[in-house]
Write an enzyme that holds these catalytic residues in place. Structure first.
Site, short mmCIF file in Angstrom:
data_model
loop_
_atom_site.label_atom_id
_atom_site.label_comp_id
_atom_site.label_asym_id
_atom_site.label_seq_id
_atom_site.Cartn_x
_atom_site.Cartn_y
_atom_site.Cartn_z
CG ASP A 132 -1.96 1.10 1.19
OD1 ASP A 132 -2.61 1.28 0.15
OD2 ASP A 132 -2.09 1.80 2.21
CB CYS A 238 -17.37 4.98 1.08
SG CYS A 238 -18.78 4.73 0.00
CB CYS A 245 -19.51 -4.73 -7.73
SG CYS A 245 -18.69 -5.55 -9.11
C1 B12 Z 1 -4.78 6.74 -2.97
C2 B12 Z 1 -5.59 5.51 -2.68
C3 B12 Z 1 -6.94 5.68 -2.42
C4 B12 Z 1 -7.66 7.00 -2.70
C5 B12 Z 1 -7.89 7.12 -4.23
C6 B12 Z 1 -8.52 5.84 -4.83
C7 B12 Z 1 -8.39 5.69 -6.33
N1 B12 Z 1 -9.33 4.98 -6.90
O1 B12 Z 1 -7.47 6.20 -6.92
C8 B12 Z 1 -8.95 6.83 -1.83
C9 B12 Z 1 -8.68 7.41 -0.43
C10 B12 Z 1 -10.22 7.47 -2.38
C11 B12 Z 1 -9.01 5.31 -1.72
C12 B12 Z 1 -10.17 4.63 -1.44
C13 B12 Z 1 -10.25 3.24 -1.33
N2 B12 Z 1 -9.20 2.38 -1.30
CO1 B12 Z 1 -7.38 2.89 -1.73
N3 B12 Z 1 -5.59 3.16 -2.28
C14 B12 Z 1 -4.98 4.23 -2.68
C15 B12 Z 1 -3.53 3.89 -3.09
C16 B12 Z 1 -2.60 4.25 -1.91
C17 B12 Z 1 -3.05 4.54 -4.38
C18 B12 Z 1 -4.07 4.41 -5.54
C19 B12 Z 1 -3.70 5.25 -6.72
O2 B12 Z 1 -2.56 5.29 -7.13
N4 B12 Z 1 -4.70 5.93 -7.27
C20 B12 Z 1 -4.54 6.70 -8.48
C21 B12 Z 1 -5.30 5.98 -9.59
C22 B12 Z 1 -5.20 6.79 -10.86
O3 B12 Z 1 -4.66 4.75 -9.73
P1 B12 Z 1 -5.41 3.33 -9.67
O4 B12 Z 1 -6.77 3.46 -9.12
O5 B12 Z 1 -4.51 2.33 -9.03
O6 B12 Z 1 -5.52 3.03 -11.23
C23 B12 Z 1 -4.37 2.79 -12.05
C24 B12 Z 1 -4.42 1.45 -12.71
O7 B12 Z 1 -5.22 0.58 -12.00
C25 B12 Z 1 -4.88 1.75 -14.14
N5 B12 Z 1 -6.28 1.69 -14.46
C26 B12 Z 1 -7.31 2.22 -13.81
N6 B12 Z 1 -8.45 1.98 -14.45
C27 B12 Z 1 -8.13 1.27 -15.56
C28 B12 Z 1 -8.94 0.76 -16.54
C29 B12 Z 1 -8.34 0.05 -17.59
C30 B12 Z 1 -9.22 -0.48 -18.65
C31 B12 Z 1 -6.93 -0.14 -17.62
C32 B12 Z 1 -6.30 -0.88 -18.73
C33 B12 Z 1 -6.15 0.39 -16.59
C34 B12 Z 1 -6.76 1.08 -15.57
O8 B12 Z 1 -4.47 3.07 -14.39
C35 B12 Z 1 -4.42 3.81 -13.18
C36 B12 Z 1 -3.24 4.72 -13.26
O9 B12 Z 1 -2.05 4.04 -13.41
C37 B12 Z 1 -3.64 2.32 -3.28
C38 B12 Z 1 -2.36 1.53 -2.96
C39 B12 Z 1 -1.32 1.68 -4.05
N7 B12 Z 1 -0.08 1.90 -3.66
O10 B12 Z 1 -1.63 1.59 -5.23
C40 B12 Z 1 -4.81 1.94 -2.33
C41 B12 Z 1 -5.78 0.84 -2.81
C42 B12 Z 1 -6.10 1.10 -4.25
N8 B12 Z 1 -6.96 1.07 -1.99
C43 B12 Z 1 -7.60 0.00 -1.64
C44 B12 Z 1 -8.84 -0.02 -0.95
C45 B12 Z 1 -9.24 -1.33 -0.30
C46 B12 Z 1 -9.63 1.14 -0.88
C47 B12 Z 1 -11.09 1.26 -0.42
C48 B12 Z 1 -11.96 0.04 -0.71
C49 B12 Z 1 -11.14 1.57 1.11
C50 B12 Z 1 -12.54 1.94 1.63
N9 B12 Z 1 -13.42 0.98 1.85
O11 B12 Z 1 -12.83 3.09 1.83
C51 B12 Z 1 -11.55 2.52 -1.19
C52 B12 Z 1 -12.07 2.14 -2.58
C53 B12 Z 1 -12.48 3.34 -3.36
C54 B12 Z 1 -12.38 3.07 -4.85
N10 B12 Z 1 -13.50 2.88 -5.51
O12 B12 Z 1 -11.24 3.04 -5.37
C55 B12 Z 1 -6.91 -1.25 -2.17
C56 B12 Z 1 -7.68 -1.78 -3.39
C57 B12 Z 1 -7.75 -3.29 -3.53
C58 B12 Z 1 -8.53 -3.69 -4.76
N11 B12 Z 1 -9.06 -4.92 -4.74
O13 B12 Z 1 -8.67 -2.95 -5.72
C59 B12 Z 1 -5.46 -0.67 -2.50
C60 B12 Z 1 -4.75 -1.36 -3.65
C61 B12 Z 1 -4.64 -0.82 -1.18
C62 B12 Z 1 -4.13 -2.22 -0.95
N12 B12 Z 1 -2.81 -2.39 -0.86
O14 B12 Z 1 -4.86 -3.18 -0.86
N13 B12 Z 1 -7.80 4.74 -1.96
S1 SF4 Z 2 -19.27 -4.88 -12.84
FE1 SF4 Z 2 -20.61 -3.07 -12.71
S2 SF4 Z 2 -20.60 -2.46 -10.56
FE2 SF4 Z 2 -18.85 -3.85 -10.86
S3 SF4 Z 2 -17.14 -2.46 -11.27
FE3 SF4 Z 2 -17.97 -3.09 -13.26
S4 SF4 Z 2 -19.41 -1.46 -13.77
FE4 SF4 Z 2 -19.00 -1.27 -11.58
S1 SF4 Z 3 -19.28 4.77 -3.82
FE1 SF4 Z 3 -17.08 4.42 -4.23
S2 SF4 Z 3 -16.41 6.22 -5.36
FE2 SF4 Z 3 -18.41 6.72 -4.46
S3 SF4 Z 3 -17.94 7.72 -2.52
FE3 SF4 Z 3 -18.14 5.53 -2.04
S4 SF4 Z 3 -16.04 4.66 -2.24
FE4 SF4 Z 3 -16.04 6.69 -3.20
#
Ligand code: B12
Ligand code: SF4
Ligand code: SF4
Length: 344
Positions: A132, A238, A245
């Site tokens: 993380d 949240c 899903c």
């Molecule tokens: C900052 C962060 C947050 C932020 C921003 C979340 C976000 N979506 O970016 C906040 C505080 C909102 C957050 C919330 C949560 N988080 Co968080 N978070 C992180 C952290 C530290 C960095 C994520 C990041 O870099 N975000 C920036 C975005 C742009 O990057 P990304 O989402 O990873 O997406 C990248 C790739 O996946 C790809 N990508 C994205 N979409 C797509 C689509 C396609 C088609 C393709 C090809 C690629 C692609 O491109 C993106 C950029 O490189 C990671 C740990 C880590 N070091 O990665 C944990 C992490 C993502 N979090 C995690 C969790 C559990 C949560 C929560 C469920 C906690 C909660 N219950 O509140 C929520 C989920 C919210 C959500 N819907 O994402 C887990 C997710 C596990 C999983 N199965 O996905 C992680 C991996 C931590 C861990 N080590 O387990 N989080």
């Molecule tokens: S299957 Fe539906 S609810 Fe689940 S992540 Fe994809 S669009 Fe969202």
């Molecule tokens: S539903 Fe997902 S994206 Fe929306 S506020 Fe909750 S954790 Fe964030």
């Protein structure tokens, strides 16, 4: 010589339900990440936007000799119902991932054990454990390692297990054959986008500034007033976009006792009455401690305001006297929302 199959088998024996191998090359999602940062969607999370942003793009910034990444997933889901089952105006919601022990420690110990066994098999192997907090695009590498696809809710989803799992990595100097990423399986579904109460999800990914998880965990200081009503009774994180899903309808449940729910749906009035010592004692070693005491009371005040429960006026009046002006200001807002505005 280690083989990919041997490495994954050892990871599974060390408690990880999911294990896959990615090549330690720059992430193919680097530009997507930089665009997201440039759009401002990272909010105040400086660790995502400062000098560490560039380091996230290439795992070799963490271990220069890395050739492969063992990506693991560990389930944390419990048998408790999902958020939409929440109708009790007396109670708060703590998100599913925070019910048990701090996952950083749980995953780290499993990865250390995995590494120790790998080094015994292959003396001289270099490694680095990440969970993380390391500047690494964890979801991106986990997708490359075949653990799942990235859903429209931005979570990594595994076809058999759903999305309730944490990610961790072991960067390795061994050259291992990588897995293949699975195809995306969201299809025409938009359930998460439609259910998000704050419209935080869209084509550009997740806008943290609107996300309840960010507002209740990562944001220091005041929650913008416009964002407070939609925060509902969430006091830490949240789960809504994962609760709705379809891939989580029959999601796998953990067997690890360290993730057993201790404070599922706690009473709001109990949370509001905690002293700082109580808070530290009760949430020590769990993710909830990240908010710190005043951040937690801030969230509790907002949740009470949103509960519609007049029984929360008295505890809010006590929070109004809190020595932290931020807590007092949120209590004032909440009293007004309950139709019982503070006199002074
Ligand atoms: C900052 C962060 C947050 C932020 C921003 C979340 C976000 N979506 O970016 C906040 C505080 C909102 C957050 C919330 C949560 N988080 Co968080 N978070 C992180 C952290 C530290 C960095 C994520 C990041 O870099 N975000 C920036 C975005 C742009 O990057 P990304 O989402 O990873 O997406 C990248 C790739 O996946 C790809 N990508 C994205 N979409 C797509 C689509 C396609 C088609 C393709 C090809 C690629 C692609 O491109 C993106 C950029 O490189 C990671 C740990 C880590 N070091 O990665 C944990 C992490 C993502 N979090 C995690 C969790 C559990 C949560 C929560 C469920 C906690 C909660 N219950 O509140 C929520 C989920 C919210 C959500 N819907 O994402 C887990 C997710 C596990 C999983 N199965 O996905 C992680 C991996 C931590 C861990 N080590 O387990 N989080
Ligand atoms: S299957 Fe539906 S609810 Fe689940 S992540 Fe994809 S669009 Fe969202
Ligand atoms: S539903 Fe997902 S994206 Fe929306 S506020 Fe909750 S954790 Fe964030």
């Amino acid at each position: 010589m280690l083989s990919a199959g041997q490495v994954k088998a050892i990871a599974r024996e060390c408690g990880f339900e999911l294990a896959g191998i990615a090549a330690a090359v720059p992430s193919p999602d680097g530009q997507r990440y930089l665009d997201w940062v440039a759009s401002g969607m990272a909010g105040q999370m400086r660790y995502l936007t400062d000098y560490r942003a560039e380091r996230r793009l290439d795992s070799r910034s963490l271990l220069s000799t890395a050739k492969s990444i063992l990506c693991v997933g560990k389930l944390y889901n419990g048998p408790e119902p999902y958020t939409p089952g929440l109708t009790d105006a007396e109670r708060a919601w703590i998100s599913r991932y925070a019910w048990g022990d701090d996952y950083h420690e749980v995953l780290r110990s499993g990865l250390e054990e995995t590494a120790a066994r790998l080094v015994r098999e292959c003396p001289g192997l270099e490694y680095k454990v990440c969970v993380d907090t390391a500047p690494l695009l964890e979801r991106s590498y986990a997708r490359a390692a075949g653990l799942g696809w990235l859903g429209r809710n931005t979570c990594l989803i595994n076809e058999e297990r759903g999305s309730w799992f944490f990610l961790g990595e072991l960067l390795l100097s061994a050259d291992l054959s990588p897995d293949t990423p699975p195809a995306g399986r969201c299809g025409a579904c938009t359930a998460c986008i439609d259910a998000c109460p704050t419209q935080a999800l869209g084509d550009g990914g997740l806008d943290s500034r609107l996300c309840i998880s960010y507002l209740t965990i990562e944001l220091r200081g005041s929650i913008p007033e416009t964002a407070r009503p939609e925060t509902g009774t969430h006091v830490f994180g949240c789960d809504i976009c994962q609760d709705v899903c379809p891939w989580n309808r029959r999601a796998a449940v953990t067997t690890d006792p360290r993730f057993t729910s201790v404070h599922y749906e706690p009473r709001l009035d109990w949370l509001a009455s905690l002293t700082e010592q109580d808070f530290r004692r009760i949430f020590a070693g769990t993710p909830v401690s990240r908010t710190k005491y005043s951040g937690f009371l801030r969230n509790v005040a907002v949740a009470m305001g949103n509960s519609g429960n007049p029984g929360h006026v008295k505890p809010l009046e006590r929070l109004l006297q809190n020595t932290d002006p931020m807590v007092a200001e949120h209590a004032r807002w909440a009293l007004e929302r309950l139709g019982a505005p503070a006199m002074s």
